[in-house]
Enzyme design. Structure first.
Site, PDB file in Angstrom:
ATOM      1  N   GLU A  82       0.829  -1.208   0.000  1.00  0.00           N
ATOM      2  CA  GLU A  82       0.000   0.000   0.000  1.00  0.00           C
ATOM      3  C   GLU A  82       0.862   1.256   0.000  1.00  0.00           C
ATOM      4  OE1 GLU A  82      -3.521   0.621  -0.106  1.00  0.00           O
ATOM      5  OE2 GLU A  82      -3.201  -1.346  -1.001  1.00  0.00           O
ATOM      6  N   HIS A 142       2.283  -0.670  -4.978  1.00  0.00           N
ATOM      7  CA  HIS A 142       2.866  -1.707  -5.836  1.00  0.00           C
ATOM      8  C   HIS A 142       2.541  -3.048  -5.197  1.00  0.00           C
ATOM      9  CE1 HIS A 142       5.457  -3.182  -8.939  1.00  0.00           C
ATOM     10  NE2 HIS A 142       6.256  -3.791  -8.074  1.00  0.00           N
ATOM     11  N   HIS A 143       1.647  -3.807  -5.800  1.00  0.00           N
ATOM     12  CA  HIS A 143       1.074  -4.980  -5.149  1.00  0.00           C
ATOM     13  C   HIS A 143       1.556  -6.277  -5.791  1.00  0.00           C
ATOM     14  CE1 HIS A 143      -1.435  -1.502  -4.343  1.00  0.00           C
ATOM     15  NE2 HIS A 143      -1.621  -2.061  -3.162  1.00  0.00           N
ATOM     16  N   HIS A 202       3.254  -3.666 -13.855  1.00  0.00           N
ATOM     17  CA  HIS A 202       2.315  -3.662 -14.975  1.00  0.00           C
ATOM     18  C   HIS A 202       2.457  -2.410 -15.833  1.00  0.00           C
ATOM     19  CE1 HIS A 202       0.508  -7.285 -13.455  1.00  0.00           C
ATOM     20  NE2 HIS A 202       0.479  -6.738 -12.243  1.00  0.00           N
ATOM     21  N   GLU A 203       2.878  -1.296 -15.225  1.00  0.00           N
ATOM     22  CA  GLU A 203       3.025  -0.041 -15.975  1.00  0.00           C
ATOM     23  C   GLU A 203       4.023  -0.172 -17.118  1.00  0.00           C
ATOM     24  OE1 GLU A 203       3.639   3.383 -13.271  1.00  0.00           O
ATOM     25  OE2 GLU A 203       2.936   1.994 -11.736  1.00  0.00           O
ATOM     26  N   ASP A 224      10.174  -3.537  -8.229  1.00  0.00           N
ATOM     27  CA  ASP A 224      10.125  -4.965  -7.905  1.00  0.00           C
ATOM     28  C   ASP A 224      11.353  -5.383  -7.105  1.00  0.00           C
ATOM     29  OD1 ASP A 224       7.686  -5.563  -9.419  1.00  0.00           O
ATOM     30  OD2 ASP A 224       8.918  -5.109 -11.165  1.00  0.00           O
TER      31      ASP A 224
END
Length: 145
Positions: A94, A98-99, A116-117, A125
């Protein structure tokens, strides 16, 4: 009378305004969101493995076949440790916006990270992977011989 807002309240208010702006979706943008080269991903995985005393060849970070992502499986002693790890990770996710993708069965937590971006592995990451290893280290201290 005017109320002074804390920096956290200001951030929440700003995000709220941006989210409601003409229905546009809001994403936290960061310079850490650009894709790393395949060589940089391999170098980062090697560094993560060297930095973590918990990494064995069986439970080290590795690239996901057929995807631009990295993955690792953590083995805890019981469900409570696994859940503690996931709770702490959720708070970080949160904070970073970035999940991770993850899967949990009892004391095992498998984590996959990708951005994903940029449709690839990014510095976000690698930062999250480093933090997850530190969280696991806190829960599973390395035994001194």
């Amino acid at each position: 009378m005017f109320k002074l807002l804390s920096s956290t309240q200001k951030l929440i208010a700003t995000r709220s305004l941006l989210r409601s702006d003409a229905g546009a979706s809001f994403r936290y943008l960061s310079s850490d969101s650009s894709a790393l080269s395949p060589e940089a991903v391999k170098a980062s995985i090697n560094k993560l493995s060297l930095d973590s005393p918990l990494s064995s060849p069986l439970f080290a970070w590795s690239e996901v076949d057929g995807r631009n992502a990295i993955t690792k499986t953590y083995e805890f002693t019981d469900f409570n440790q696994a859940w503690s790890f996931m709770s702490r990770t959720a708070l970080l996710a949160e904070k970073m916006d970035h999940h991770p993708e993850w899967f949990n069965v009892y004391s095992t937590v498998s984590v996959t990270l990708t951005t994903h971006e940029c449709d690839g592995v990014s510095k976000k990451d690698i930062k999250m992977a480093r933090a997850l290893d530190a969280y696991a280290r806190d829960l599973l201290p390395v035994r001194q011989a």
